[in-house]
Every structure is written in structure tokens, then in C-alpha cells.
Motif scaffolding. Sequence first.
Motif, PDB file in Angstrom:
ATOM      1  N   ARG A   1       3.756  65.654  94.568  1.00 41.06           N
ATOM      2  CA  ARG A   1       5.009  66.224  94.132  1.00 41.06           C
ATOM      3  C   ARG A   1       5.994  65.048  93.434  1.00 41.06           C
ATOM      4  O   ARG A   1       6.098  64.153  94.189  1.00 41.06           O
ATOM      5  CB  ARG A   1       5.816  66.936  95.000  1.00 41.06           C
ATOM      6  N   TRP A   2       6.228  65.049  92.435  1.00 42.92           N
ATOM      7  CA  TRP A   2       7.251  64.105  92.013  1.00 42.92           C
ATOM      8  C   TRP A   2       8.444  64.786  90.685  1.00 42.92           C
ATOM      9  O   TRP A   2       8.173  65.920  90.537  1.00 42.92           O
ATOM     10  CB  TRP A   2       6.532  62.874  91.369  1.00 42.92           C
ATOM     11  N   SER A   3       9.392  63.964  90.538  1.00 43.07           N
ATOM     12  CA  SER A   3      10.223  64.743  89.471  1.00 43.07           C
ATOM     13  C   SER A   3      10.497  63.899  88.218  1.00 43.07           C
ATOM     14  O   SER A   3      11.084  63.049  87.875  1.00 43.07           O
ATOM     15  CB  SER A   3      11.666  64.519  90.406  1.00 43.07           C
TER      16      SER A   3
ATOM     17  N   ARG B   1      10.809  63.611  84.128  1.00 44.17           N
ATOM     18  CA  ARG B   1      11.883  64.071  83.050  1.00 44.17           C
ATOM     19  C   ARG B   1      11.120  64.301  81.918  1.00 44.17           C
ATOM     20  O   ARG B   1      11.805  64.997  80.966  1.00 44.17           O
ATOM     21  CB  ARG B   1      12.710  62.856  82.952  1.00 44.17           C
TER      22      ARG B   1
ATOM     23  N   PHE C   1      23.605  63.375  80.765  1.00 50.65           N
ATOM     24  CA  PHE C   1      22.519  62.813  81.096  1.00 50.65           C
ATOM     25  C   PHE C   1      21.302  63.674  81.382  1.00 50.65           C
ATOM     26  O   PHE C   1      20.224  63.668  80.859  1.00 50.65           O
ATOM     27  CB  PHE C   1      22.525  61.791  82.201  1.00 50.65           C
ATOM     28  N   ASN C   2      21.684  64.609  82.215  1.00 53.48           N
ATOM     29  CA  ASN C   2      20.623  65.524  82.698  1.00 53.48           C
ATOM     30  C   ASN C   2      20.261  66.587  81.544  1.00 53.48           C
ATOM     31  O   ASN C   2      19.220  66.863  81.342  1.00 53.48           O
ATOM     32  CB  ASN C   2      21.123  66.476  83.848  1.00 53.48           C
TER      33      ASN C   2
ATOM     34  N   TRP D   1      17.369  65.267  78.951  1.00 57.48           N
ATOM     35  CA  TRP D   1      15.862  65.555  79.223  1.00 57.48           C
ATOM     36  C   TRP D   1      15.557  66.848  79.754  1.00 57.48           C
ATOM     37  O   TRP D   1      14.570  67.399  79.350  1.00 57.48           O
ATOM     38  CB  TRP D   1      15.410  64.461  80.158  1.00 57.48           C
TER      39      TRP D   1
ATOM     40  N   HIS E   1      12.222  69.120  88.764  1.00 58.33           N
ATOM     41  CA  HIS E   1      13.183  68.080  88.736  1.00 58.33           C
ATOM     42  C   HIS E   1      14.456  68.701  89.466  1.00 58.33           C
ATOM     43  O   HIS E   1      15.123  69.170  88.484  1.00 58.33           O
ATOM     44  CB  HIS E   1      13.282  67.172  87.475  1.00 58.33           C
TER      45      HIS E   1
ATOM     46  N   MET F   1      18.629  68.361  90.445  1.00 60.48           N
ATOM     47  CA  MET F   1      19.764  67.894  89.768  1.00 60.48           C
ATOM     48  C   MET F   1      21.077  68.026  90.592  1.00 60.48           C
ATOM     49  O   MET F   1      21.249  69.301  90.629  1.00 60.48           O
ATOM     50  CB  MET F   1      19.851  68.088  88.465  1.00 60.48           C
ATOM     51  N   GLY F   2      21.646  66.913  91.284  1.00 57.01           N
ATOM     52  CA  GLY F   2      22.971  67.021  91.493  1.00 57.01           C
ATOM     53  C   GLY F   2      24.056  66.998  90.533  1.00 57.01           C
ATOM     54  O   GLY F   2      25.209  67.153  90.667  1.00 57.01           O
ATOM     55  N   GLY F   3      23.336  66.456  89.434  1.00 57.45           N
ATOM     56  CA  GLY F   3      24.462  66.138  88.302  1.00 57.45           C
ATOM     57  C   GLY F   3      24.636  67.243  87.378  1.00 57.45           C
ATOM     58  O   GLY F   3      24.272  67.470  86.324  1.00 57.45           O
TER      59      GLY F   3
ATOM     60  N   ALA G   1      22.284  72.548  93.746  1.00 55.83           N
ATOM     61  CA  ALA G   1      21.500  71.673  92.854  1.00 55.83           C
ATOM     62  C   ALA G   1      21.064  72.594  91.496  1.00 55.83           C
ATOM     63  O   ALA G   1      20.983  73.852  91.751  1.00 55.83           O
ATOM     64  CB  ALA G   1      20.402  71.073  93.581  1.00 55.83           C
TER      65      ALA G   1
ATOM     66  N   ARG H   1      10.269  54.234  98.856  1.00 61.21           N
ATOM     67  CA  ARG H   1      10.882  54.954  99.869  1.00 61.21           C
ATOM     68  C   ARG H   1      11.179  53.845 101.033  1.00 61.21           C
ATOM     69  O   ARG H   1      10.568  52.916 101.024  1.00 61.21           O
ATOM     70  CB  ARG H   1       9.902  56.233 100.459  1.00 61.21           C
TER      71      ARG H   1
HETATM   72  C1  LIG Z   1      19.493  67.253  95.421  1.00 62.79           C
HETATM   73  C2  LIG Z   1      19.076  66.423  94.268  1.00 62.79           C
HETATM   74  C3  LIG Z   1      19.795  65.697  93.297  1.00 62.79           C
HETATM   75  C4  LIG Z   1      19.266  65.149  92.224  1.00 62.79           C
HETATM   76  N1  LIG Z   1      20.064  64.817  90.960  1.00 62.79           N
HETATM   77  C5  LIG Z   1      19.379  64.084  89.909  1.00 62.79           C
HETATM   78  C6  LIG Z   1      20.192  64.071  88.732  1.00 62.79           C
HETATM   79  O1  LIG Z   1      21.480  64.763  88.726  1.00 62.79           O
HETATM   80  N2  LIG Z   1      19.468  63.555  87.878  1.00 62.79           N
HETATM   81  C7  LIG Z   1      18.234  63.211  87.729  1.00 62.79           C
HETATM   82  O2  LIG Z   1      17.603  62.807  86.878  1.00 62.79           O
HETATM   83  N3  LIG Z   1      17.622  63.185  88.855  1.00 62.79           N
HETATM   84  C8  LIG Z   1      18.142  63.917  90.172  1.00 62.79           C
HETATM   85  N4  LIG Z   1      17.229  63.832  91.268  1.00 62.79           N
HETATM   86  C9  LIG Z   1      15.996  63.343  91.436  1.00 62.79           C
HETATM   87  C10 LIG Z   1      15.746  62.129  92.289  1.00 62.79           C
HETATM   88  O3  LIG Z   1      16.219  61.057  91.706  1.00 62.79           O
HETATM   89  C11 LIG Z   1      14.290  62.102  92.996  1.00 62.79           C
HETATM   90  O4  LIG Z   1      13.900  63.264  93.484  1.00 62.79           O
HETATM   91  C12 LIG Z   1      14.314  60.768  93.722  1.00 62.79           C
HETATM   92  O5  LIG Z   1      14.478  59.699  92.933  1.00 62.79           O
HETATM   93  C13 LIG Z   1      12.873  60.892  94.293  1.00 62.79           C
HETATM   94  O6  LIG Z   1      11.898  60.923  93.320  1.00 62.79           O
HETATM   95  P1  LIG Z   1      10.705  61.919  93.391  1.00 62.79           P
HETATM   96  O7  LIG Z   1      11.405  63.141  93.414  1.00 62.79           O
HETATM   97  O8  LIG Z   1       9.941  61.983  92.339  1.00 62.79           O
HETATM   98  O9  LIG Z   1       9.807  61.621  94.560  1.00 62.79           O
HETATM   99  C14 LIG Z   1      17.704  64.572  92.243  1.00 62.79           C
HETATM  100  C15 LIG Z   1      17.147  64.926  93.319  1.00 62.79           C
HETATM  101  C16 LIG Z   1      17.725  65.928  94.474  1.00 62.79           C
HETATM  102  C17 LIG Z   1      16.788  66.281  95.307  1.00 62.79           C
END
Ligand SMILES: Cc1cc2nc3c(=O)[nH]c(=O)nc-3n(C[C@H](O)[C@H](O)[C@H](O)COP(=O)(O)O)c2cc1C
Length: 199
Positions: A18-20, A22, A76-77, A80, A129, A131-133, A153, A180
Motif C-alpha cells: 500500500r502506498w500513496s 500521485r 496542489f492536490n 494530480w 491517496h 489528502m488533508g489539503g 480527509a 519511516r
Molecule cells: C490524513 C492524510 C493527509 C494527507 N494529505 C496529503 C495531501 O494533502 N497531499 C498529498 O499529496 N498527500 C497527502 N497525504 C499522503 C501522505 O503524504 C503519505 O501518506 C505519506 O507521505 C506516506 O506515504 P505512503 O502513504 O505512500 O506510505 C496525506 C495522507 C494522510 C493519511
Amino acid sequence: MENPAITNHEIHPLIAQRWSPRAFDSKPVETEKLAQLFEAARWSASCFNDQPWVFIVATKDDTVNYQKLLDCLVPFNVSWAQAAPVLGFVVAQKNFKHNDKPNAWGEYDAGQAAATLALQATALGLVTHQMGGFDADKAIATFNIPETARPIAAIAIGYAGETSNLPADLQEKEKAPRDRQPLASFVFTGEWGSSAKFI
Ligand SMILES: Cc1cc2nc3c(=O)[nH]c(=O)nc-3n(C[C@H](O)[C@H](O)[C@H](O)COP(=O)(O)O)c2cc1C
């Protein structure tokens, strides 16, 4: 692209994978898979089994509602996330259903539901993915979210896309190794700051 966690101890591959990202593919998410995601969230644990989460979701073909979601994200969000075939908000209800008293665990539980959804997505070959943004006031007004709930979120869901379609700076972020904090910095015994001996 995949970017699995390089772990110090063996963990379940689903968690490592699992990863996040863009970069999203334009391929829509199958209706059954979407239902499976929310079914997984549904079976998350919660205080008093209150299930205080709500998801406000739209698929890209639902252009009006998708755009409403996109318009709540910070620029920004948007840059992507607009490629993702599914967008949504994770919302937490503030009060328990059984007595209408404040639920101190509502956001914790909503987060757990989102995490469960993210793992189910990984199992289905999807990516998420969070986002808090985003503009919370705008989300509240746009979706008529009552005072008794808070959007926590946003989340983009879909199939992983080609990293090369992203702007150069985002390509770099996408390829960067994931990192981490060490276990010793957050697993304590006895008192705050005292790392547990077993780690
Ligand atoms: C609550 C929350 C808010 C986040 N907000 C943003 C965001 O606004 N924009 C963004 O590009 N990534 C956002 N992220 C992604 C994190 O940056 C990402 O989960 C973190 O760097 C760890 O990477 P991984 O999920 O690939 O393990 C958010 C993740 C979470 C859980």
C-alpha cells in the motif's frame, strides 16, 4: 509503478505494497470493486460499534459531483488528483448514535475505516491517496455536511498510472524511497520516551 515499503521486519505484503502515488490511470474502477472498498470500511472496528464514518464519493463519469469534490481540494492536490477516476471525502460524525453524546473516538474510527478501505484497495490492485489539503468549510457548504459531522480527509482512488505523465517535481517525489521513523521512537515501555526492549 509500485513502491513497496522496505521494512526492517517482515510484514504482510498487502501492508508493504500500500502506498500513496500521485499518478493515476484513466481506467475507471469497476462498480463491484467500489462496493468492495466500502464493504471493507464497513467492517472496520469502532467504539460502541457506532460506525461514525461517512464517505461522500463520486466517480469521474458523474461529472457534476466529481467536480464538486475536486473544487474543494487545494490547488496542489487538484494538479494530480484530477486524474483519479474516483474522489471522496472521509467524514466523521461527532456524536454517538445511541446517546447523542460527543464521541471522542469518532475521528479515530473514521481513520481506521479509511485505512481498511486503503488495504482492501491494495488487495484489489487499486491505489489510494488520502489528502488533508482541502477547504473544509467549502466541503461542508458544498455537500450540506451537518454541524454534527466533520470532513477529515479527501481520498483519491483508482489504478496506478504512468509516473512519466506527472510534472518533473512530482515524478521525483513518486520515485523517492519511502521512509519511516524507527520503532524505538514510538514504541515505549514504562514511561514516555523509554523505548520498549523487545524492538
Ligand atoms: C490524513 C492524510 C493527509 C494527507 N494529505 C496529503 C495531501 O494533502 N497531499 C498529498 O499529496 N498527500 C497527502 N497525504 C499522503 C501522505 O503524504 C503519505 O501518506 C505519506 O507521505 C506516506 O506515504 P505512503 O502513504 O505512500 O506510505 C496525506 C495522507 C494522510 C493519511
